[in-house]
Design a protein around this motif. Structure first.
Motif, short mmCIF file in Angstrom:
data_model
loop_
_atom_site.label_atom_id
_atom_site.label_comp_id
_atom_site.label_asym_id
_atom_site.label_seq_id
_atom_site.Cartn_x
_atom_site.Cartn_y
_atom_site.Cartn_z
N PRO A 40 0.82 -1.21 0.00
CA PRO A 40 0.00 0.00 0.00
C PRO A 40 0.86 1.26 0.00
O PRO A 40 1.85 1.36 0.72
CB PRO A 40 -0.79 -0.10 1.31
CG PRO A 40 -0.76 -1.54 1.66
CD PRO A 40 0.55 -2.06 1.15
N ARG A 59 -3.57 4.94 1.71
CA ARG A 59 -4.78 4.29 2.22
C ARG A 59 -5.71 5.32 2.82
O ARG A 59 -5.26 6.30 3.41
CB ARG A 59 -4.42 3.25 3.29
CG ARG A 59 -3.62 2.10 2.74
CD ARG A 59 -3.34 1.07 3.79
NE ARG A 59 -2.23 1.51 4.63
CZ ARG A 59 -1.59 0.72 5.48
NH1 ARG A 59 -1.94 -0.52 5.63
NH2 ARG A 59 -0.61 1.18 6.20
N GLY A 102 -1.04 -0.04 -10.14
CA GLY A 102 -1.16 0.14 -8.69
C GLY A 102 -2.44 0.80 -8.25
O GLY A 102 -2.61 1.12 -7.07
N TRP A 133 -7.52 3.89 -2.46
CA TRP A 133 -6.21 3.35 -2.14
C TRP A 133 -5.36 3.26 -3.40
O TRP A 133 -5.87 3.12 -4.51
CB TRP A 133 -6.33 1.96 -1.53
CG TRP A 133 -6.87 1.90 -0.14
CD1 TRP A 133 -7.70 2.81 0.47
CD2 TRP A 133 -6.65 0.88 0.81
NE1 TRP A 133 -7.99 2.40 1.74
CE2 TRP A 133 -7.36 1.21 1.98
CE3 TRP A 133 -5.93 -0.30 0.79
CZ2 TRP A 133 -7.37 0.41 3.12
CZ3 TRP A 133 -5.94 -1.11 1.92
CH2 TRP A 133 -6.64 -0.74 3.08
N PHE A 156 -1.35 1.46 -4.63
CA PHE A 156 -0.29 0.53 -4.25
C PHE A 156 0.95 0.76 -5.10
O PHE A 156 0.86 1.24 -6.23
CB PHE A 156 -0.76 -0.93 -4.46
CG PHE A 156 -1.83 -1.37 -3.51
CD1 PHE A 156 -1.52 -2.14 -2.40
CD2 PHE A 156 -3.15 -1.00 -3.71
CE1 PHE A 156 -2.51 -2.54 -1.52
CE2 PHE A 156 -4.16 -1.39 -2.84
CZ PHE A 156 -3.83 -2.17 -1.74
#
Length: 183
Positions: free
Chosen positions: A61, A64, A93, A124, A126
């Protein structure tokens, strides 16, 4: 001197009397909601299988957002609720989809929790999952031959809890192993 002593004593007694009074209840107690989450690996989760010389990194992550406790549920402070969500992440991502198994059959109250999870999880991002293939050259020195970003998915349990007129949604850490999760 006696007069000064009496004034100081009376002042001290007044302060002690003020401290001993019970606090007045606030007429505007504000209820709040929080959430926590932690990564899980459900049984039967498929994983990328790396070939000899391949190394994965990323899938962690980067950004978030905590779900907001559903305001409509704060008044009756229901028991704790868990929502397991599968976040489907693109090769770049970004979260492409958020899946909750019982979403279609969920009761109205549970649906509010699911909606809160989906709204937060869609924000979110990543570190992309990168799979690199390494090889040695004629001199025995290793170098990257090929690098490819791949999509992945990760499951998270989101916990919503109401206590003492307030609510809490708890948070945890993401998996520590890069590339951890389903294809």
């Amino acid at each position: 001197m006696a007069k000064l002593f009496r004034i100081v004593s009376l002042g001290l007694l007044a302060c002690l009397a003020a401290c001993s009074q019970a606090p007045r209840p606030s007429s505007a107690i504000r209820t709040q909601g929080d959430a926590t989450w932690h990564a899980v690996v459900p049984e039967g989760t498929a994983r990328y299988e790396l070939a000899l010389g391949e190394v994965s990194s990323g899938a962690a992550p980067e950004h978030r957002v905590t779900p907001v406790y559903p305001a409509a549920l704060l008044a009756h402070c229901p028991p704790p609720e868990e929502v397991r969500a599968l976040l489907v992440v693109s090769a770049a991502g970004k979260v492409d989809d958020v899946r909750v198994d019982d979403e279609a059959t969920a009761a109205a109250d549970r649906r509010l929790y699911i909606d809160a999870v989906k709204a937060a999880a869609r924000q979110w991002s990543f570190v992309p999952l990168k799979v690199e293939r390494w090889a040695a050259d004629a001199n025995g020195e290793s170098h990257v031959v090929d690098s490819q970003a791949r999509p992945f998915s990760l499951a998270f349990d989101f916990h919503f809890e109401c206590y003492g007129g307030a609510a809490r949604v708890t948070a945890g850490d993401a998996p520590s192993a890069p590339g951890h999760g389903a294809k």
